[in-house]
Design an enzyme around this catalytic site. Structure first.
Site, PDB file in Angstrom:
ATOM      1  N   ASP A 332       0.876  -1.159   0.000  1.00 54.89           N
ATOM      2  CA  ASP A 332       0.000   0.000   0.000  1.00 54.89           C
ATOM      3  C   ASP A 332       0.927   1.227   0.000  1.00 54.89           C
ATOM      4  OD1 ASP A 332      -2.165   1.830   0.784  1.00 54.89           O
ATOM      5  OD2 ASP A 332      -1.141   1.799   2.718  1.00 54.89           O
ATOM      6  N   ASP A 517      -1.644  -0.537   5.903  1.00 52.40           N
ATOM      7  CA  ASP A 517      -1.885   0.080   7.205  1.00 52.40           C
ATOM      8  C   ASP A 517      -3.328   0.504   7.389  1.00 52.40           C
ATOM      9  OD1 ASP A 517      -1.761   2.165   5.318  1.00 52.40           O
ATOM     10  OD2 ASP A 517      -1.480   3.588   6.947  1.00 52.40           O
ATOM     11  N   ASP A 521      -7.088  -1.275   3.352  1.00 43.56           N
ATOM     12  CA  ASP A 521      -6.227  -2.409   2.997  1.00 43.56           C
ATOM     13  C   ASP A 521      -6.733  -3.718   3.591  1.00 43.56           C
ATOM     14  OD1 ASP A 521      -4.372  -0.696   1.740  1.00 43.56           O
ATOM     15  OD2 ASP A 521      -3.528  -0.185   3.698  1.00 43.56           O
TER      16      ASP A 521
HETATM   17  P1  ADP Z   1      -3.677   4.299  -0.055  1.00 37.42           P
HETATM   18  O1  ADP Z   1      -4.202   3.116  -0.764  1.00 37.42           O
HETATM   19  O2  ADP Z   1      -2.527   4.925  -0.773  1.00 37.42           O
HETATM   20  O3  ADP Z   1      -3.325   4.017   1.379  1.00 37.42           O
HETATM   21  P2  ADP Z   1      -6.374   5.258   0.431  1.00 37.42           P
HETATM   22  O4  ADP Z   1      -7.012   4.119  -0.299  1.00 37.42           O
HETATM   23  O5  ADP Z   1      -6.492   5.266   1.905  1.00 37.42           O
HETATM   24  O6  ADP Z   1      -4.831   5.412  -0.020  1.00 37.42           O
HETATM   25  O7  ADP Z   1      -6.979   6.563  -0.125  1.00 37.42           O
HETATM   26  C1  ADP Z   1      -7.061   6.754  -1.516  1.00 37.42           C
HETATM   27  C2  ADP Z   1      -7.462   8.152  -1.837  1.00 37.42           C
HETATM   28  O8  ADP Z   1      -8.775   8.373  -1.363  1.00 37.42           O
HETATM   29  C3  ADP Z   1      -6.599   9.188  -1.167  1.00 37.42           C
HETATM   30  O9  ADP Z   1      -5.474   9.511  -1.934  1.00 37.42           O
HETATM   31  C4  ADP Z   1      -7.562  10.342  -1.046  1.00 37.42           C
HETATM   32  O10 ADP Z   1      -7.602  11.058  -2.252  1.00 37.42           O
HETATM   33  C5  ADP Z   1      -8.896   9.673  -0.833  1.00 37.42           C
HETATM   34  N1  ADP Z   1      -9.260   9.568   0.583  1.00 37.42           N
HETATM   35  C6  ADP Z   1      -9.435   8.444   1.310  1.00 37.42           C
HETATM   36  N2  ADP Z   1      -9.773   8.717   2.572  1.00 37.42           N
HETATM   37  C7  ADP Z   1      -9.795  10.067   2.673  1.00 37.42           C
HETATM   38  C8  ADP Z   1     -10.069  10.992   3.734  1.00 37.42           C
HETATM   39  N3  ADP Z   1     -10.386  10.598   4.974  1.00 37.42           N
HETATM   40  N4  ADP Z   1      -9.989  12.296   3.441  1.00 37.42           N
HETATM   41  C9  ADP Z   1      -9.668  12.705   2.212  1.00 37.42           C
HETATM   42  N5  ADP Z   1      -9.397  11.903   1.195  1.00 37.42           N
HETATM   43  C10 ADP Z   1      -9.471  10.598   1.397  1.00 37.42           C
HETATM   44 MG    MG Z   2      -2.613   3.300   3.497  1.00 37.83          MG
END
Ligand code: ADP
Ligand code: MG
Length: 627
Positions: A332, A517, A521
């Site tokens: 991730d 994390d 995920d």
């Molecule tokens: P990653 O897979 O890199 O850990 P996430 O899946 O958690 O990222 O989030 C993907 C995208 O969704 C983020 O880049 C953001 O644009 C958006 N996002 C997710 N959760 C939030 C939140 N709480 N506030 C703002 N944007 C969010």
């Molecule tokens: Mg993450």
């Protein structure tokens, strides 16, 4: 303050093997055996050497005998009990020296096993000792009260004096000091803490004094979560143990049947009692699976303990076996390859109707209940700017997309911007108010310094390309991946897409290790062959779903654990070959030739000790640094 660090003397005591009762009994049995042997060598009275040998029997044998009898009451047959029976049988036909030798080596291998188990448990349970018990809380009137750390809640203000153990996870609001966080993060040097920094329950304050605002309820502190995982680890270990005992069980019963046959058949054919008894007894000793039983768990547990000491909590031996067979690694991004502590870089208001400050305040209010690193960063930025963070209602989070909440009269959405708004490679989130795009916040996160090296080592270990699976936009993902040497990048993934990606990799027999994390995920973690969570940034759900946790928050430990897991598997295989060879050779010798009892005892117990020691090698620090 002259309060001593309470973990020091404990650790010294812990390293002493003599603390394990089995070691003391084995030592006593060995001493008595040597005395008995010396007595008969020196031509002393035979009753005296007999007496010494019999006391040696008692010292080395009473505990396994008692355990074996207890097991028998539950209708399970313990190999240990067979060993004791063989030793008593030996004494009955006058071979008391051989029997005592059997007892001594048997007790020694038992003690070795106990030490290995003890060391393993200590390494993991060391965590429990650092859980704080009390804290000094500052009441609203400014008075101080000592309270149970278990009742601390978000918003409580704590006074941390020099040398004190910090009672809760929180943010420093006043003061400066250095804090020893070794137990939580594995960092060897104390970390400097000042206003705005995060501190963890169970860490030890240095010479300064701090005021800390509690940010997590007592039950959710990093240390509390680790403790919960330790409990889980011991439970799953028991399951593996149960399986081994079941196999051992059938084998033992078969062995007893064979032994009886070996005694009865020759007798019926007219052999003399003494030689038939001797052969049957020798068979029982050399055929017993002590070394086989000791082949598997000690190497696995040794690696679990070693990893625990170096900041990786592997939840069970089964997990370790899985880690050894990983063929693909998927990461991730946010919080895993990056620190997960993004900083707000830029605010852009679209229509000019709202000021940037208003936009940030609205976004922070909507994000306040969120556990997501982006949400936390937005709230932190608003607080730092002194902006109001209002109480949101109707909060809903869509993992991998964003959050929605009602702030006052407005419905505010904060989430992934539909397209990359700039080409800086930063993460952009859009703020929508009542369905209308109102502005964009740009946040930048840093790749972990050790990420590139860890990726390279994992590629070398598995022979496949590590994969990046992220919910973030393509540009942000590519920019990070490029910096750390990942070429297979999949961006814009929802939690379900991450699952599909993992299944895809597993499609043709791949076994995927997923490192993550976030809540987003967790489904992919569950679908993966084995999952690892980042301990510090990890959400509760990720920590619970994961099979192992990097508590030290250092990605470099990942390839090391994988390499050590593989090494443990090789040691297990070698052990099984050693144990089986000894059994086959000694049994054949006894059945088709004439195997003297002392030689049978020495061969059987020798192989047991050999196998035990072979596993324990993986407990040493060198095993970790060399991997
Ligand atoms: P990653 O897979 O890199 O850990 P996430 O899946 O958690 O990222 O989030 C993907 C995208 O969704 C983020 O880049 C953001 O644009 C958006 N996002 C997710 N959760 C939030 C939140 N709480 N506030 C703002 N944007 C969010
Ligand atoms: Mg993450």
């Amino acid at each position: 303050m002259c309060e001593e660090n309470p973990s020091r003397p404990k650790r010294l005591r812990r390293s002493s093997a003599l603390r394990v009762p089995q070691v003391r009994w084995a030592g006593l049995a060995t001493g008595l055996f040597v005395l008995g042997a010396l007595t008969s060598l020196a031509g002393g009275p035979s009753w005296l050497s007999w007496l010494l040998y019999l006391v040696c029997y008692a010292a080395g044998g009473w505990e396994p005998a008692l355990a074996g009898l207890k097991a028998l009451r539950h209708k399970t047959l313990d190999v240990d009990l067979l060993m004791i029976a063989a030793a008593i049988g030996a004494a009955a036909i006058g071979q008391v020296f051989d029997g005592a030798l059997l007892i001594v080596i048997f007790a020694t291998s038992g003690a070795l096993e106990a030490v290995a188990t003890q060391r393993t448990e200590d390494s993991v349970r060391g965590l429990l000792d650092v859980a704080p018990e009390t804290a000094t809380r500052v009441t609203s009137s400014g008075a101080e009260e000592i309270v149970d750390a278990a009742i601390l809640d978000v918003g409580d203000l704590l006074m941390i004096r020099p040398g004190e153990r910090i009672g809760g996870d929180g943010i420093v609001v006043d003061g400066a000091s250095e804090v020893d966080q070794a137990h939580i993060t594995g960092e060897p040097l104390p970390a400097d803490k000042a206003r705005g920094d995060e501190v963890f329950a169970g860490t030890v304050n240095g010479t300064g004094s701090l005021r800390v605002r509690v940010s997590r309820p007592a039950a959710e502190t990093v240390i509390a979560r680790m403790v919960a995982m330790v409990a889980e680890a011991s439970a799953s270990k028991a399951r593996t143990q149960l399986f081994i005992e079941k196999v051992e069980q059938r084998y033992s019963v078969g062995m007893v049947v064979a032994t009886v046959a070996l005694l009865v058949v020759p007798l019926l054919l007219g052999a003399d009692l003494r030689s038939a008894l001797l052969r049957a007894m020798t068979f029982m000793i050399v055929a017993s699976p002590c070394a086989l039983v000791l082949s598997t768990m000690p190497p696995l547990l040794a690696v679990i303990a070693n990893a625990g000491r170096h900041g990786v909590l592997v939840k069970s031996a089964v997990v370790l076996e899985k880690l050894a067979t990983v063929t693909h690694v998927a990461f991730d991004k946010t919080g895993t390859l990056t620190h997960g502590t993004p900083r707000l870089k830029q605010i852009r208001s679209f229509d000019g109707a709202r000021s940037e400050a208003e936009l940030l305040s609205l976004a922070a209010s909507a994000e306040h209940p969120s556990e997501h690193p982006l949400g936390r960063a937005i709230v932190a930025a608003a607080q730092l700017a002194g902006l109001p963070v209002r109480q949101a209602t109707e909060f809903v989070a869509t993992p991998g997309r964003g959050v929605r909440a009602r702030v006052g009269a407005d419905v505010v959405d904060v989430g992934a911007a539909p397209a990359a708004v700039d080409d800086s490679g930063d993460t952009a989130v859009e703020v929508r108010v009542n369905g209308i795009a109102a502005g964009v916040l740009t946040l930048a996160d840093h790749a972990r310094v050790e990420a590139a090296d860890a990726v390279a080592r994992l590629r070398a270990l598995t022979g496949t390309e590590p994969v990046l699976l992220t919910g973030d936009n393509q540009r942000a993902a590519a920019s990070l991946a490029c910096g750390i040497g990942i070429v297979d990048v999949r961006s814009g993934l929802l939690p379900a897409d991450k699952v599909t990606a993992v299944r895809g990799l597993q499609g043709d027999g791949g076994r995927v290790l997923l490192v993550g994390d976030g809540i987003n995920d967790a489904p992919a973690m569950a679908a993966a062959h084995v999952a690892v969570a980042m301990g510090r940034s990890g959400s509760d759900l990720a920590l619970e779903t994961a099979d192992a946790v990097i508590t030290r928050d250092d990605l470099a430990t990942l390839p090391t654990v994988l390499a050590l897991a593989r090494r443990a598997r090789r040691v297990v295989a070698a052990n099984l070959v050693i144990a089986a060879s000894f059994i086959v050779v000694l049994v054949a010798w006894d059945l088709f030739g004439h195997l003297p009892l002392p030689l049978g005892v020495a061969g059987h117990e020798g192989s047991t000790i050999l196998v035990g020691l072979n596993g324990l090698r993986l407990l040493r620090d060198r095993a970790w640094t060399a991997s």
